[in-house]
Structure formats: structure tokens, C-alpha cells
Write a protein that holds these residues in place. Structure first.
Motif, mmCIF file in Angstrom:
data_model
loop_
_atom_site.group_PDB
_atom_site.id
_atom_site.type_symbol
_atom_site.label_atom_id
_atom_site.label_comp_id
_atom_site.label_asym_id
_atom_site.label_seq_id
_atom_site.Cartn_x
_atom_site.Cartn_y
_atom_site.Cartn_z
ATOM 1 N N TRP A 12 8.658 -11.815 -5.525
ATOM 2 C CA TRP A 12 10.285 -11.707 -5.643
ATOM 3 C C TRP A 12 10.890 -11.835 -4.285
ATOM 4 O O TRP A 12 12.199 -11.618 -4.279
ATOM 5 C CB TRP A 12 10.219 -10.257 -6.048
ATOM 6 N N ALA A 13 10.268 -12.183 -3.260
ATOM 7 C CA ALA A 13 10.728 -12.419 -2.094
ATOM 8 C C ALA A 13 12.111 -13.247 -1.824
ATOM 9 O O ALA A 13 13.082 -12.890 -1.223
ATOM 10 C CB ALA A 13 9.812 -12.977 -1.167
ATOM 11 N N GLY A 14 12.270 -14.092 -2.738
ATOM 12 C CA GLY A 14 13.522 -14.956 -2.763
ATOM 13 C C GLY A 14 14.641 -14.135 -3.588
ATOM 14 O O GLY A 14 15.767 -14.676 -3.427
ATOM 15 N N GLU A 15 14.151 -13.120 -4.307
ATOM 16 C CA GLU A 15 15.270 -12.432 -5.183
ATOM 17 C C GLU A 15 15.812 -11.276 -4.630
ATOM 18 O O GLU A 15 16.638 -10.516 -5.127
ATOM 19 C CB GLU A 15 14.639 -12.369 -6.685
ATOM 20 N N ALA A 16 14.741 -10.600 -3.403
ATOM 21 C CA ALA A 16 15.251 -9.254 -2.878
ATOM 22 C C ALA A 16 15.057 -9.444 -1.489
ATOM 23 O O ALA A 16 14.382 -10.109 -0.845
ATOM 24 C CB ALA A 16 14.275 -8.404 -3.434
ATOM 25 N N GLY A 17 16.006 -8.351 -0.638
ATOM 26 C CA GLY A 17 15.834 -8.496 0.677
ATOM 27 C C GLY A 17 14.779 -7.471 1.339
ATOM 28 O O GLY A 17 14.617 -7.234 2.571
ATOM 29 N N GLU A 18 13.960 -6.910 0.483
ATOM 30 C CA GLU A 18 13.141 -5.844 0.797
ATOM 31 C C GLU A 18 11.838 -6.255 1.390
ATOM 32 O O GLU A 18 11.587 -7.736 0.897
ATOM 33 C CB GLU A 18 12.590 -4.845 -0.167
ATOM 34 N N PRO A 19 10.900 -5.615 2.228
ATOM 35 C CA PRO A 19 9.748 -6.094 2.589
ATOM 36 C C PRO A 19 8.760 -6.669 1.480
ATOM 37 O O PRO A 19 8.718 -6.076 0.147
ATOM 38 C CB PRO A 19 8.928 -5.034 3.324
ATOM 39 N N ALA A 20 8.114 -7.930 1.650
ATOM 40 C CA ALA A 20 7.326 -8.550 0.430
ATOM 41 C C ALA A 20 5.791 -8.300 0.850
ATOM 42 O O ALA A 20 5.635 -8.476 1.874
ATOM 43 C CB ALA A 20 7.517 -10.076 0.094
ATOM 44 N N VAL A 21 5.154 -7.845 -0.318
ATOM 45 C CA VAL A 21 3.756 -7.460 -0.004
ATOM 46 C C VAL A 21 2.842 -8.325 -1.222
ATOM 47 O O VAL A 21 3.281 -8.381 -2.225
ATOM 48 C CB VAL A 21 3.331 -6.448 0.186
ATOM 49 N N ALA A 22 1.888 -9.171 -0.816
ATOM 50 C CA ALA A 22 0.978 -9.904 -1.744
ATOM 51 C C ALA A 22 0.230 -8.678 -2.548
ATOM 52 O O ALA A 22 -0.327 -7.864 -1.758
ATOM 53 C CB ALA A 22 0.319 -10.872 -1.120
ATOM 54 N N TYR A 23 -0.198 -8.967 -3.808
ATOM 55 C CA TYR A 23 -0.972 -8.053 -4.475
ATOM 56 C C TYR A 23 -2.204 -7.686 -3.842
ATOM 57 O O TYR A 23 -2.484 -6.918 -3.687
ATOM 58 C CB TYR A 23 -1.056 -8.579 -5.885
ATOM 59 N N ASP A 24 -2.917 -8.943 -3.347
ATOM 60 C CA ASP A 24 -4.382 -8.809 -2.773
ATOM 61 C C ASP A 24 -4.314 -8.217 -1.332
ATOM 62 O O ASP A 24 -5.092 -7.812 -0.776
ATOM 63 C CB ASP A 24 -4.993 -9.949 -2.691
ATOM 64 N N SER A 25 -2.864 -7.901 -0.803
ATOM 65 C CA SER A 25 -2.825 -7.223 0.472
ATOM 66 C C SER A 25 -2.311 -5.882 0.320
ATOM 67 O O SER A 25 -2.249 -4.999 1.357
ATOM 68 C CB SER A 25 -1.864 -8.132 1.464
ATOM 69 N N LEU A 26 -2.019 -5.471 -1.018
ATOM 70 C CA LEU A 26 -1.564 -4.064 -1.083
ATOM 71 C C LEU A 26 -2.413 -3.193 -0.706
ATOM 72 O O LEU A 26 -1.977 -1.894 0.007
ATOM 73 C CB LEU A 26 -1.307 -3.858 -2.734
ATOM 74 N N ARG A 27 -3.809 -3.161 -0.889
ATOM 75 C CA ARG A 27 -4.829 -2.033 -0.726
ATOM 76 C C ARG A 27 -4.726 -1.865 0.857
ATOM 77 O O ARG A 27 -4.566 -0.795 1.578
ATOM 78 C CB ARG A 27 -6.155 -2.497 -0.982
ATOM 79 N N ALA A 28 -4.646 -2.750 1.651
ATOM 80 C CA ALA A 28 -4.590 -2.869 3.149
ATOM 81 C C ALA A 28 -3.294 -2.305 3.586
ATOM 82 O O ALA A 28 -3.479 -1.380 4.586
ATOM 83 C CB ALA A 28 -4.852 -4.122 3.595
ATOM 84 N N LEU A 29 -2.073 -2.542 2.885
ATOM 85 C CA LEU A 29 -1.046 -1.902 3.170
ATOM 86 C C LEU A 29 -1.036 -0.440 2.980
ATOM 87 O O LEU A 29 -0.657 0.440 3.835
ATOM 88 C CB LEU A 29 0.339 -2.409 2.438
ATOM 89 N N LEU A 30 -1.608 0.220 1.888
ATOM 90 C CA LEU A 30 -1.494 1.449 1.695
ATOM 91 C C LEU A 30 -2.608 2.225 2.590
ATOM 92 O O LEU A 30 -2.226 3.306 3.027
ATOM 93 C CB LEU A 30 -2.034 1.643 0.079
ATOM 94 N N GLU A 31 -3.748 1.337 2.878
ATOM 95 C CA GLU A 31 -4.905 2.094 3.746
ATOM 96 C C GLU A 31 -4.323 2.067 5.248
ATOM 97 O O GLU A 31 -4.687 2.939 5.955
ATOM 98 C CB GLU A 31 -5.984 1.333 3.929
ATOM 99 N N SER A 32 -3.045 1.433 5.668
ATOM 100 C CA SER A 32 -2.777 1.315 6.969
ATOM 101 C C SER A 32 -2.018 2.588 7.084
ATOM 102 O O SER A 32 -1.533 2.711 8.400
ATOM 103 C CB SER A 32 -1.648 0.179 7.226
#
Length: 308
Positions: A12-32
Motif C-alpha cells: 500500500w506504500a504508493g497509496e498512503a503516506g503512512e509508514p509501510a511494513v512488510a508482512y514478514d517484518s511485522l513480528r520484528a516491528l512489534l518485538e522492537s
């Protein structure tokens, strides 16, 4: 930590200005520890229980679709004070149209007809069946089921339906021409059975071997809802044995179908890869609505929660 942020899938990165996160990186983002309430995560992939446990309380999971019960445990999320929102009725027309595309492709044997033309074979004397005056069984009268019932009536079909909710039963009574009946009766009487139920992870299939065996041998099954509603092994066997005449399927369990699955070898099926709501304009509406839910939540904690 970043509170009050909307995160979106990379696609969705091209459709929204919010921070984009790949699905396989979601766990690492939440754990951070980066995500903090009242942030919102727009997601269009499954959130298993282990991943859900990492979502901070007071946050939102915003899905760009209607059927989310197989993508996240809604009750478990609520118990953790994680909100879940979906997008209702964004693709009703598209899914109903795809349902009839599959229905017509199976009843008129269109894939086989196409192959005959390409192979230079002559047309047979008898080919396919009609929908007019046949019995359509609509299993579930949500928005899509209601639209399918109306289209079936416009084709001249006699419409039977099941309804779990009071508002669906009331709609059937007011619509006229839609006759409510228990599922066993519907299966026995219908020439076409079309599934339009919600499905939650771990639910028992609505149609197993016994239910399929109760259908007419001339009947076909159409499923544009969720693959888990049907026992795929039992369905494959029923189609191979001629217990039922054919099937048009847009969804599977598992999904995608593994290479070499016996269903793929059958010529009385028409298969599509979960694209009933995949028209570009429909997808744009779903993404825009999911983003709207996420932004409203971050601004004011306002959103429409998924019913449990």
C-alpha cells in the motif's frame, strides 16, 4: 515509542503516506517496542495467536475485507483490548457477479467448450445445462448472499436459503420469492448450492462428506466465501465419483492449493485464485476504507469493530 501511528502493508506504500511494513517484518516491528497505543496496523494477511500476543493493548488491527474471522481470533483480540475492524459490503456486487460467473462456467461447461474450439473439435449435439427454473440454494443471507438470491431470481431460478440471523430472516420475508429452509432440506432440493457464510479459524466445515452425499448427483457447488466451509478432501472425492456434478471454487483450504492436488486434475470444476473481490476499483475501495478506519482510530479512537 511511537504512539498514534498508522502502519500499512508494503503493497500500500504508493497509496498512503503512512509508514509501510512488510508482512514478514511485522513480528520484528512489534518485538522492537516501536508500536504503542493508540497506533493502528493495517493488515491483509493472517495474524496468528503468537503475533497477536505482540500487538500492544489499545491498538487497532484494520483489515481491508469483510471476512476476518479466519485471519485473526476476534474474541482473543478483544480480551487483550486489541480492536479489530473490517470493511463491510465493499465488494458485494463483485463477489455476487463472480459467483454467477463460476456458476455459468460450470453449468455451461465453458472451459471444456473453449478447449474444443482451440483444438478444432466439432460441437457436440448436447452441451451444458440451463439455470432458468432450476433451484438455487443460498447458504447464508448476508449482503452477498442476498445479492446472489436476487440475481438467481432474475435468472428465473427458484431460490431457497438458510439464515442464521434475525435480520436475514426478516429480509427474506420482505423480499418475496426467497424461501427459508433448514440446510439439510436445501442440500437435498437444490440444483446449485452457493456458500455465503462467515468462517472462523478452527470451525468445522459446513459441508463434509455426509452433506455432499445428500446433494443431487446433478447438482453443483459454488464457493466464493471461505475454503474452510468445505471439507476439500470430501469434495474432491465427491467430484471424482460423480456424487455431485461439478463445482466452481474461488477459495480453498489450504490456500493456495498445493501443486499436484487431485482437484486440479478434474474437468468438472472451474477454479479461480480467490479473486472474486479482486477488481481494481473494488480493491481500491477496500484499502481506502481500511485506511479510513485506521486514521479515525488514531485521531479519535473511533472505528467500527468486527461483530463477534
Amino acid at each position: 515509542m511511537s504512539a498514534g501511528t498508522v502502519y500499512v502493508p508494503s503493497a500500500w506504500a504508493g497509496e498512503a503516506g503512512e509508514p509501510a511494513v512488510a508482512y514478514d517484518s511485522l513480528r520484528a516491528l512489534l518485538e522492537s517496542g516501536t508500536v504503542a497505543a493508540p497506533s493502528a496496523l493495517c493488515v491483509d494477511e493472517p495474524i496468528d495467536d503468537r503475533l497477536l500476543a505482540l500487538v500492544p493493548s489499545g491498538c487497532l488491527l484494520s483489515f481491508p475485507g469483510t471476512g476476518v474471522w479466519d485471519l485473526v481470533d476476534v474474541d482473543r483480540a478483544a480480551a487483550r483490548d486489541v480492536r479489530v475492524s473490517n470493511v463491510a459490503d465493499y465488494g458485494t456486487d463483485a463477489i455476487a457477479e463472480h459467483t454467477f460467473a463460476l456458476m455459468l462456467a460450470v453449468t455451461r461447461s465453458l472451459p471444456r467448450a473453449d478447449r474444443r474450439v482451440r483444438a478444432g473439435l466439432p460441437p457436440p449435439e448436447v452441451w451444458g445445462t440451463t439455470l432458468a427454473s432450476r433451484v438455487l440454494g443460498v447458504v447464508g443471507l448476508g449482503a452477498v448472499g442476498r445479492r446472489v438470491a436476487r440475481i438467481g431470481a432474475a435468472f428465473g431460478m427458484r431460490v431457497l436459503a438458510t439464515a442464521r440471523r434475525e435480520d436475514s430472516a426478516r429480509w427474506a420475508a420482505e423480499a418475496g420469492g426467497v424461501h427459508l429452509t433448514p440446510l439439510p432440506d436445501l442440500l437435498e432440493r437444490s440444483d446449485v448450492v452457493s456458500l455465503h457464510l462467515r468462517y472462523a479459524r478452527g470451525d468445522r466445515p459446513t459441508l463434509g462428506a455426509a452433506e455432499l452425499a445428500s446433494m443431487k448427483p446433478t447438482a453443483i457447488l459454488v464457493n466464493t466465501a471461505r475454503g474452510g466451509l468445505v471439507d476439500l478432501t470430501a469434495l474432491t472425492e465427491a467430484l471424482a465419483r460423480g456424487t455431485i456434478a461439478g463445482a466452481g471454487l474461488d477459495v480453498f483450504e489450504p490456500e493456495p492449493l498445493p501443486a499436484g492436488h487431485p482437484l486440479l486434475a478434474l474437468d468438472n470444476t472451474v477454479l479461480s485464485p480467490h479473486v472474486a473481490a479482486g477488481a481494481p476499483e473494488v480493491r481500491r475501495r477496500a484499502v481506502a476504507a481500511a485506511l479510513g478506519n485506521a486514521r479515525d482510530f488514531v485521531r479519535s479512537r473511533s472505528t467500527v469493530d468486527v461483530p463477534r
